[in-house]
Scaffold this active site. Structure first.
Site, PDB file in Angstrom:
ATOM      1  N   LEU A   1       0.815  -1.215   0.000  1.00 13.98           N
ATOM      2  CA  LEU A   1       0.000   0.000   0.000  1.00 13.98           C
ATOM      3  C   LEU A   1       0.848   1.264   0.000  1.00 13.98           C
ATOM      4  O   LEU A   1       0.434   2.297  -0.500  1.00 13.98           O
ATOM      5  CB  LEU A   1      -0.905   0.029   1.232  1.00 13.98           C
ATOM      6  CG  LEU A   1      -1.923  -1.100   1.388  1.00 13.98           C
ATOM      7  CD1 LEU A   1      -2.728  -0.893   2.656  1.00 13.98           C
ATOM      8  CD2 LEU A   1      -2.845  -1.158   0.191  1.00 13.98           C
TER       9      LEU A   1
ATOM     10  N   GLU B   1       5.181   2.877   0.880  1.00 17.56           N
ATOM     11  CA  GLU B   1       6.505   2.637   1.424  1.00 17.56           C
ATOM     12  C   GLU B   1       7.126   3.955   1.844  1.00 17.56           C
ATOM     13  O   GLU B   1       7.103   4.935   1.097  1.00 17.56           O
ATOM     14  CB  GLU B   1       7.404   1.959   0.383  1.00 17.56           C
ATOM     15  CG  GLU B   1       8.833   1.812   0.871  1.00 17.56           C
ATOM     16  CD  GLU B   1       9.681   0.850   0.055  1.00 17.56           C
ATOM     17  OE1 GLU B   1       9.173   0.333  -0.951  1.00 17.56           O
ATOM     18  OE2 GLU B   1      10.838   0.642   0.449  1.00 17.56           O
ATOM     19  N   GLY B   2       7.645   3.998   3.057  1.00 12.01           N
ATOM     20  CA  GLY B   2       8.348   5.186   3.536  1.00 12.01           C
ATOM     21  C   GLY B   2       9.750   4.800   3.953  1.00 12.01           C
ATOM     22  O   GLY B   2      10.182   3.678   3.718  1.00 12.01           O
TER      23      GLY B   2
ATOM     24  N   TYR C   1      10.729   4.441   6.853  1.00 13.73           N
ATOM     25  CA  TYR C   1      10.690   3.712   8.111  1.00 13.73           C
ATOM     26  C   TYR C   1       9.967   2.371   7.983  1.00 13.73           C
ATOM     27  O   TYR C   1      10.317   1.400   8.632  1.00 13.73           O
ATOM     28  CB  TYR C   1      10.016   4.633   9.123  1.00 13.73           C
ATOM     29  CG  TYR C   1       9.515   4.019  10.390  1.00 13.73           C
ATOM     30  CD1 TYR C   1      10.387   3.380  11.268  1.00 13.73           C
ATOM     31  CD2 TYR C   1       8.172   4.110  10.744  1.00 13.73           C
ATOM     32  CE1 TYR C   1       9.921   2.847  12.444  1.00 13.73           C
ATOM     33  CE2 TYR C   1       7.707   3.579  11.922  1.00 13.73           C
ATOM     34  CZ  TYR C   1       8.580   2.950  12.771  1.00 13.73           C
ATOM     35  OH  TYR C   1       8.123   2.415  13.941  1.00 13.73           O
ATOM     36  N   ALA C   2       8.980   2.323   7.094  1.00 19.41           N
ATOM     37  CA  ALA C   2       8.177   1.109   7.034  1.00 19.41           C
ATOM     38  C   ALA C   2       7.554   0.916   5.664  1.00 19.41           C
ATOM     39  O   ALA C   2       7.407   1.863   4.893  1.00 19.41           O
ATOM     40  CB  ALA C   2       7.067   1.169   8.086  1.00 19.41           C
ATOM     41  N   ILE C   3       7.229  -0.334   5.373  1.00 17.88           N
ATOM     42  CA  ILE C   3       6.437  -0.647   4.186  1.00 17.88           C
ATOM     43  C   ILE C   3       5.099  -1.166   4.688  1.00 17.88           C
ATOM     44  O   ILE C   3       5.062  -1.974   5.617  1.00 17.88           O
ATOM     45  CB  ILE C   3       7.100  -1.761   3.340  1.00 17.88           C
ATOM     46  CG1 ILE C   3       8.542  -1.376   3.010  1.00 17.88           C
ATOM     47  CG2 ILE C   3       6.308  -2.017   2.064  1.00 17.88           C
ATOM     48  CD1 ILE C   3       9.294  -2.462   2.255  1.00 17.88           C
TER      49      ILE C   3
ATOM     50  N   LYS D   1       5.476  -3.417   7.866  1.00 18.57           N
ATOM     51  CA  LYS D   1       6.788  -4.052   8.009  1.00 18.57           C
ATOM     52  C   LYS D   1       7.814  -2.978   8.306  1.00 18.57           C
ATOM     53  O   LYS D   1       8.053  -2.073   7.504  1.00 18.57           O
ATOM     54  CB  LYS D   1       7.136  -4.787   6.727  1.00 18.57           C
ATOM     55  CG  LYS D   1       8.477  -5.453   6.785  1.00 18.57           C
ATOM     56  CD  LYS D   1       8.667  -6.370   5.609  1.00 18.57           C
ATOM     57  CE  LYS D   1      10.056  -6.168   5.049  1.00 18.57           C
ATOM     58  NZ  LYS D   1      10.256  -6.967   3.846  1.00 18.57           N
TER      59      LYS D   1
ATOM     60  N   ASP E   1       2.268  12.807  19.609  1.00 13.02           N
ATOM     61  CA  ASP E   1       2.172  13.174  18.197  1.00 13.02           C
ATOM     62  C   ASP E   1       0.715  13.180  17.724  1.00 13.02           C
ATOM     63  O   ASP E   1       0.393  12.641  16.671  1.00 13.02           O
ATOM     64  CB  ASP E   1       3.017  12.233  17.333  1.00 13.02           C
ATOM     65  CG  ASP E   1       3.361  12.863  15.971  1.00 13.02           C
ATOM     66  OD1 ASP E   1       3.193  14.101  15.827  1.00 13.02           O
ATOM     67  OD2 ASP E   1       3.774  12.129  15.061  1.00 13.02           O
TER      68      ASP E   1
END
Lengths: 391, 399
Positions: B65, B67-68, B70-72, B90, B186
């Site tokens: 969906l 991807e950054g 820090y995470a997929i 992930k 946050d």
């Protein structure tokens, strides 16, 4: 309408859901772990011998494996080591220069490091419920547990400076077992400790002693007679009463720092039960008075609770020493010698194992320049097989 | 306190997963170590590993969906029920952070494991894949986030009853965090995801931490700037749940205005905007403020605290009692700010209009891609499209 009390909150914690046991379930778990590990060692050794001796020449090997009790003693010893390591990391010789400017109360710093230390010890104890020292030596897991606890308890120091404090240790030595450790912890990092609750109880006792909860309660408290550690009988004045409470608090705090961590009480009792039991050991009549003052009148709860606390206190009293004597050290050396001969040969080199595991998963993470290429590769691989190669 | 130890012990003398089911909370099934041990005996396998594999096999990853750094984030489903969707986040390990499992991952896993509440994103499971990456199985929330609804001024119409419903859900989430001694640090509209049934869920616990012990400093570099309270902007290192309550107040204001209330472009500008919009901090309205390490004097155009009339003129649609609530959440002095509990006890909830039922709340779709976008961010990060308010680099080392 959702009504929550402390019990509801505690029951939703992972400490309760994953890490609370009856006496029987805990001991059968440890037995199973031991049996599994011993089988693993035998199989691995057999395989190795077959390899070196050619096919099928050796049918069986006899290896003298550790017993559950020996495993427990060894893990207990490394729990003590973990405490010393955490202490050592938090109190370098230049403690005044490094820590005091940001935190003016030295006494508070000690409390803070205690959280990381206590958590590290519980990580070790939890890890060795499903793993055996024969498979993973506690000496190696211990360092990772301390490092992980500095991260989970907001006490993070960079790996580089952490490693610098340890003799003959590389960053890889610390990181290699981290994954095994988190898996053994079932990815739960929160540990509920009794330390804060003790401070709360201490403050409440002082409030009673100073008359802030009414004269009646204060006078009842003054009349409490002698106990094992308090020989002066009923208090003559407020100062004496406060001194008595402070003494009990100090002793209970020591219990929480040592035997509460080294015994199995965290697996069997709640944090409130643990601090009250430590308090009971420190001053029984005072604790019974305190419990009664917190209970509704005419309730049979007090007696039931005190019975539970006695059970916990008994367990606390049977702790391993935080400072093993010569005889104990000799026994530990024997166990370690025995372990040398029954370690699982496949699981000794954790650093290589860790690297192999990462390669297998298609991710190396070694060089910065390769990161972009690696991600692309990873994405392509993932597109074919989202869970990595077949097991 | 009185009943606490007793009842717990009775439960504990026979701990079984079914005990937890009597809680009015979300529960997940718990495989016990004992069960895994028995299974492992038959297969001669590490049983921590076995438990992990058991968990992993419960889920199937479908498409990616988002991807950054820090995470997929993947869409996934239960193996035994393809219609039961989940989001699998992930976490990338070993990329920038050289010290093993990163602090954001630890924080997110640590706190989501403990917090079970209808208004907090549910962490159903955690497992590792072969390459030792952590996978978080999160509940699937397909309807985007609150920010999308606020921004879509043409497509989405809503009024006070809807604002009240959303604020109620946010208020309960924050109250529950604080009741568990967790600071979120946050809170902002795009961390408030919306479930298929309209329920708002607080997400992204990458900056969360437990309440500090007395005298123990914390970092002030938290909370995305527009939602950051004045005490943090002035460098306070000792703070409480009041920082989250300020953010909640800012979300409240933004829901009414349909644009951010005080969108500063730098930290100093942020403080100026707070002076303008809420009031100028001074010893008179906030005793002790001048001794904060980052205190800046704004005397030249000092307004003092904004008065009630000003708030009524800008936020009058919330009604006079709603304005009271907003003002108590945006008190400059954190000691005078209301607590999360006081927010829930406020009389605004019992006056007309009644909050809209969650299934009747306006929806925008958002879809699975939006959830991917929302979940892949690192704490304090914002979408590229809104990069003007990127938070300063976070100092995770600060205690």
């Amino acid at each position: 309408m959702i009504l929550l009390n402390e019990d509801d909150i505690y029951r939703s914690s992972t400490q309760y859901k994953f890490w609370s046991f009856t006496l029987d379930s805990l001991s059968s778990l440890r037995n199973t772990t031991n049996t599994l590990a011993a089988n693993g060692v035998r199989e691995a050794v057999l395989q190795q011998k077959q390899k070196s001796a050619g096919v099928g020449n050796i049918e069986d090997v006899t290896i003298d494996c550790l017993t559950v009790e020996e495993e427990q003693k060894l893990v207990g010893f490394y729990c003590v080591k973990a405490m010393q390591l955490a202490d050592f990391c938090d109190f370098p010789t230049n403690v005044k220069v490094r820590l005091v400017p940001s935190c003016p109360f030295a006494y508070q710093i000690a409390d803070v490091s205690r959280a990381a230390q206590a958590t590290a010890v519980q990580y070790l104890k939890r890890f060795y419920l499903s793993n055996s020292p024969m498979t993973y030596h506690p000496k190696e897991i211990m360092r990772s547990a301390v490092f992980l606890s500095t991260k989970t308890e907001n006490h993070y120091t960079s790996l580089r400076s952490f490693v610098a404090k340890l003799p003959k240790t590389t960053a890889d030595d610390i990181l290699a077992p981290e994954f095994l450790l988190t898996q053994g912890l079932r990815f739960t990092f929160d540990v509920r400790h009794p330390h804060r609750a003790l401070e709360g109880g201490f403050m409440e006792c002082l409030a009673i002693a100073r008359g802030q909860r009414g004269e009646l309660l204060k006078n009842t408290m003054m009349r409490i007679g002698s106990s094992e550690h308090w020989k002066k009988g009923a208090a003559k004045d407020t100062d004496q009463l406060v001194a008595r409470i402070q003494g009990a608090h100090g002793r209970a705090k020591d219990t929480l720092k040592t035997s509460a961590l080294l015994t199995d009480v965290y697996f069997h009792y709640t944090p409130s039960q643990i601090w009250l039991s430590a308090f009971l050991l420190a001053d029984q009549p005072l604790t019974e008075f305190f419990v009664e003052s917190a209970m509704p009148a005419n309730s049979d709860m007090k007696q039931r609770l005190v019975n539970v606390l006695r059970g916990c206190a008994k367990m606390l009293s049977a702790s391993l020493s935080a400072d093993p004597g010569d005889a104990e050290m000799k026994e530990l050396m024997e166990i370690d010698k025995k372990l040398y001969k029954c370690r699982n040969p496949e699981k000794i080199d954790l650093v290589s194992m860790n690297k192999a595991a990462k390669r297998e998963g298609g991710q190396e993470g070694e060089l910065d320049e390769k990161v972009i290429k690696k991600r692309k590769l990873e994405r392509e691989q993932k597109a074919d097989d989202v869970f990595g190669p077949p097991i | 306190m009185a009943v606490s130890p007793m009842i717990t012990y009775e439960q504990q003398s026979d701990p079984s997963p079914s005990d937890t089911k009597q809680l009015p909370l979300r529960t997940t099934s718990v495989s016990s170590l004992q069960d895994a041990a028995i299974a492992a005996t038959q297969q001669a396998q590490d049983f921590a590993e076995r438990l992990n594999e058991e968990t992993r096999s419960k889920y199937v990853k479908d498409k990616k969906l988002g991807e950054g750094t820090y995470a997929i984030v993947y869409l996934g489903h239960l193996s035994r029920d393809p219609s039961s969707l989940v989001a699998i986040k992930k976490i990338k390990i070993n990329t920038e952070f050289r010290d093993g499992l990163s602090m954001d991952a630890i924080r997110e896993v640590k706190y989501l494991q403990e917090l079970s509440h209808p208004n907090i994103i549910a962490l159903d499971a955690v497992f590792s894949s072969k390459n030792q990456n952590l996978n978080l199985v999160l509940e699937y929330l397909p309807l985007g986030d609150l920010e999308m609804l606020i921004r879509d001024t043409n497509g989405i119409q809503y009024g006070t009853a809807e604002v009240k419903a959303w604020m109620g859900m946010l208020g309960r989430a924050v109250w529950f965090c604080h009741e568990n001694f967790v600071l979120h640090r946050d809170i902002k509209p795009n961390n408030l995801l919306i479930g298929a049934d309209g329920e708002v869920k607080l997400a992204d616990f990458g900056l969360a931490r437990s309440f500090s012990d007395p005298y123990r400093p914390m970092t002030c570099q938290v909370i995305t700037r527009w939602y950051r309270p004045p005490e943090l902007l002035m460098g306070a290192r000792f703070y409480s749940g009041a920082v989250d309550v300020w953010s909640v107040g800012m979300v409240f204001a933004e829901l009414i205005l349909r644009s951010p209330f005080v969108p500063g472009s730098t930290d100093v500008h942020q403080l100026e905007m707070i002076c303008e919009g809420v009031g100028t901090p001074a010893e008179t309205n906030w005793p002790g403020v001048t001794s904060l390490p980052g205190y800046v004097s704004f005397d030249k155009r000092s307004l003092g605290a904004r008065d009630r009339n000003y708030f009524v003129s800008r936020f009058g649609t919330a009604g006079p009692i709603g304005v009271d609530l907003l003002m108590s959440m945006l008190a400059l002095d954190p000691r005078k700010r209301c607590t999360a509990r006081q927010v829930l006890e406020h009389k605004w909830w019992s006056v007309e209009p009644q909050p809209t039922d969650k299934q009747d709340l306006p929806k925008k779709g958002g879809g699975m891609e939006k959830m991917g976008e929302d979940l892949k961010r690192r704490g304090g990060e914002v979408d590229d499209s809104r990069s003007e308010r990127v938070a300063r680099k976070l100092d995770f080392g600060a205690r």
